[in-house]
Design a protein around this motif. Structure first.
Motif, PDB file in Angstrom:
ATOM      1  N   MET A   1      40.600  39.454  41.081  1.00 54.85           N
ATOM      2  CA  MET A   1      40.690  38.940  39.946  1.00 54.85           C
ATOM      3  C   MET A   1      41.875  39.687  39.284  1.00 54.85           C
ATOM      4  O   MET A   1      41.646  40.831  38.418  1.00 54.85           O
ATOM      5  N   ASP A   2      43.088  39.181  38.715  1.00 49.79           N
ATOM      6  CA  ASP A   2      44.040  39.820  37.830  1.00 49.79           C
ATOM      7  C   ASP A   2      43.759  39.579  36.323  1.00 49.79           C
ATOM      8  O   ASP A   2      43.116  38.491  35.958  1.00 49.79           O
ATOM      9  N   ILE A   3      44.261  40.022  35.380  1.00 51.82           N
ATOM     10  CA  ILE A   3      44.041  39.948  34.078  1.00 51.82           C
ATOM     11  C   ILE A   3      44.441  38.533  33.679  1.00 51.82           C
ATOM     12  O   ILE A   3      43.967  38.002  32.816  1.00 51.82           O
ATOM     13  N   LEU A   6      41.809  36.162  34.546  1.00 49.34           N
ATOM     14  CA  LEU A   6      40.685  36.168  33.776  1.00 49.34           C
ATOM     15  C   LEU A   6      40.711  35.608  32.415  1.00 49.34           C
ATOM     16  O   LEU A   6      40.050  34.988  31.997  1.00 49.34           O
ATOM     17  N   PRO A 398      38.881  46.449  31.761  1.00 53.63           N
ATOM     18  CA  PRO A 398      39.572  46.728  33.126  1.00 53.63           C
ATOM     19  C   PRO A 398      38.717  46.991  34.459  1.00 53.63           C
ATOM     20  O   PRO A 398      39.151  46.878  35.370  1.00 53.63           O
ATOM     21  N   LEU A 401      38.116  44.366  36.493  1.00 54.31           N
ATOM     22  CA  LEU A 401      38.817  43.565  37.527  1.00 54.31           C
ATOM     23  C   LEU A 401      39.187  44.641  38.628  1.00 54.31           C
ATOM     24  O   LEU A 401      39.270  45.956  38.446  1.00 54.31           O
ATOM     25  N   SER A 402      39.248  44.299  39.770  1.00 55.74           N
ATOM     26  CA  SER A 402      39.206  44.887  41.040  1.00 55.74           C
ATOM     27  C   SER A 402      40.527  45.811  41.098  1.00 55.74           C
ATOM     28  O   SER A 402      40.410  46.742  41.742  1.00 55.74           O
ATOM     29  N   ASN A 403      41.394  45.520  40.529  1.00 56.25           N
ATOM     30  CA  ASN A 403      42.639  45.939  40.617  1.00 56.25           C
ATOM     31  C   ASN A 403      43.298  46.831  39.490  1.00 56.25           C
ATOM     32  O   ASN A 403      44.503  47.210  39.477  1.00 56.25           O
ATOM     33  N   SER A 404      42.315  46.860  38.326  1.00 56.42           N
ATOM     34  CA  SER A 404      42.744  47.656  37.222  1.00 56.42           C
ATOM     35  C   SER A 404      42.201  48.904  36.773  1.00 56.42           C
ATOM     36  O   SER A 404      42.053  49.632  36.104  1.00 56.42           O
ATOM     37  N   SER A 405      41.107  49.295  37.717  1.00 53.57           N
ATOM     38  CA  SER A 405      40.234  50.764  37.546  1.00 53.57           C
ATOM     39  C   SER A 405      40.884  51.893  37.841  1.00 53.57           C
ATOM     40  O   SER A 405      40.443  52.903  37.551  1.00 53.57           O
TER      41      SER A 405
END
Length: 502
Positions: A1-3, A6, A398, A401-405
């Motif tokens: 899920m992107d920001i 969200l 973050p 979110l799967s793509n922000s960590s």
């Protein structure tokens, strides 16, 4: 899920339900002794199976922070730091004798933020460290309604009950336990808030498993005496500087501890039979607290409020149950600084998110702000004494979110003060990275400077968590760790701002 997605989700939820409520749980002296922490993040390798079904269920629907670290491992400094999102060298709270508004600044707290933004803010039990000296009697400006303390609190705090007690039903009928009174009050408050026109921020602070370990007797049955084990490291770490040691005199003051020759000296500890008793009682007190949290959350669900209520839970610091021979908190060891934290955001974390990323307690405030749909908090300037609202942490969003960590921080900073008869004030600054814990004990100037003298070094510790997760052997003076120590020293002295490049 992107920001973006969200944020759209938050916006749609707000359109349907309005601003989310916040149910804010705090537990006193709870280390990560919960079922959901089993594995490398559990506090000890020898233990019975823990009975914590309610917190485990909440964790399964939350962002579960497996490596969350407090900024100082004792009640008032930790709570002052967490509730203001500022570190102890900013709050200037290092003990129970200081109130952040008097020694640090007029900082906005988590409940005060929500109160200022249209919420009904209600406090029950122990949220701030209580009393006029530590918090001006529970920081009145943070709350919309008069603060609630359980009527029987002082009765059950009395040392006459001993270091622990399994309380019979008959005794409870005569004088109910305070944490049960707090849970019952929370239930009635939720009922009153069901059709309220404003969102609520309800803070519920339970006293257990703080000493004395007092709980209803039925919880003792969850932990048969034959299943309790002694810690496997009842000794101080090798090469530990003496300044790192906490003389555990608090627990020795209980009447059942008299005559046990408890000195609190390095490499002394409590006799085995009493250690087993205390560990069993501590586990029982944790299960009792777990039950009370379930009692309140079940009422939230029954009332249909759970679909629009953020739920956070944290213990204010860890605790040592005979590991290293230590008791209580008041150290920079892993067991004292590592504590449980989780955040449930309805519709966002319902499937559960487990993170092994290193996080800090100063991260909770900006997280709740963003989770509730408010703009991000600004980062505090170096001198924020006159800045009412800012953060010295980072929002945990973050990590949802799967793509922000991937760019998340990899270090946590804690500290603990000591008073040395010859040296004077010393501050132990400690840093946890994925592989190491590194600590320097340095001369510290109190008021008005509040700053370390890095050139006046009075002890160093370096623990390699890759090979020594229990921190039994300090490698600070091991020649093979020389370059690692130099690197960690530079990083520690640069502090949290250096770690973030600000």
């Amino acid at each position: 899920m992107d920001i973006t997605l969200l944020l759209l989700l938050f916006a749609s939820c707000a359109a349907v339900y309005g601003k989310p409520n916040v149910l804010f749980f705090v537990s006193d002296d709870m280390r990560q002794q919960l079922g959901c922490y089993y594995g490398p993040d559990f506090p000890a390798p020898v233990h019975p199976k823990m009975h914590t079904p309610h917190l485990d269920e909440l964790a399964s629907k939350s962002l579960l922070l497996k490596k969350a670290y407090v900024q100082q491992s004792v009640c008032n400094p930790s709570r002052s730091s967490t509730l203001t999102s500022r570190r102890p060298d900013t709050t200037h709270v290092y003990s129970s004798e200081h109130y952040f508004r008097k020694v640090g600044g007029d900082f906005v707290t988590i409940p005060q933020f929500f109160k200022n933004n249209g919420y009904t803010s209600i406090g029950l039990g122990k949220i701030f460290h209580p009393g006029p000296v530590a918090s001006g009697d529970d920081d009145p400006v943070s709350w919309s309604l008069p603060y609630y303390h359980a009527p029987n609190e002082q009765h059950w705090k009395n040392k006459k009950h001993g270091s622990w007690k399994a309380v019979s039903k008959k005794m409870r009928e005569e004088k109910e336990l305070p944490d049960i009174q707090i849970a019952q009050k929370a239930k009635s408050v939720l009922q009153q808030l069901t059709n309220a026109s404003k969102p609520f921020f309800l803070a519920v602070g339970f006293h257990k498993p703080h000493l004395p370990f007092i709980f209803p007797e039925e919880f003792l049955d969850l932990y048969p005496a034959k299943e309790i084990r002694l810690p496997d490291n009842p000794y101080a770490p090798t090469e530990m500087p003496s300044i790192a040691w906490h003389r555990y005199d608090g627990i020795a003051a209980y009447p059942d501890m008299k005559g046990l020759n408890i000195t609190g000296d390095i490499n002394s500890t409590i006799p085995d039979f009493k250690t087993l008793e205390l560990r069993r009682a501590y586990y029982s007190a944790i299960s009792y607290t777990d039950y009370l949290i379930g009692y309140v959350v079940d009422e939230l669900k029954r009332l249909g409020l759970d679909k629009n209520t953020i739920i956070s839970f944290w213990g204010d610091h860890g605790w040592q149950l005979g590991e290293h021979g230590e008791w209580s908190k008041q150290t920079n060891f892993e067991l004292a600084t590592h504590a449980p934290m989780m955040v449930h955001i309805p519709g966002v974390t319902d499937k559960g998110i487990v993170t092994e990323h290193i996080t800090e307690y100063v991260d909770l405030f900006p997280t709740l702000v963003e989770a509730a749909g408010f703009p991000s908090l600004p980062v505090c300037p170096r001198d924020s004494s006159n800045v009412t609202l800012c953060t010295e942490g980072e929002s945990l969003m973050p990590l949802v979110l799967s793509n922000s960590s991937k760019d998340w921080k990899d270090v946590a900073f804690s500290q603990f003060p000591r008073s040395h008869q010859k040296i004077g004030s010393v501050m132990g600054y400690t840093m946890r990275t994925p592989s190491f814990r590194y600590t320097e004990w340095v001369k510290f100037s109190n008021e008005p400077k509040f700053e370390p003298d890095w050139n006046a070094l009075h002890g160093v510790e370096l623990y390699d968590h890759r090979t020594d997760p229990e921190e039994n052997h300090s490698r600070a003076h091991d020649a093979s760790y020389k370059s690692i120590r130099e690197m960690l020293s530079r990083q520690l002295r640069a502090g949290w701002r250096g770690a973030r490049g600000i």
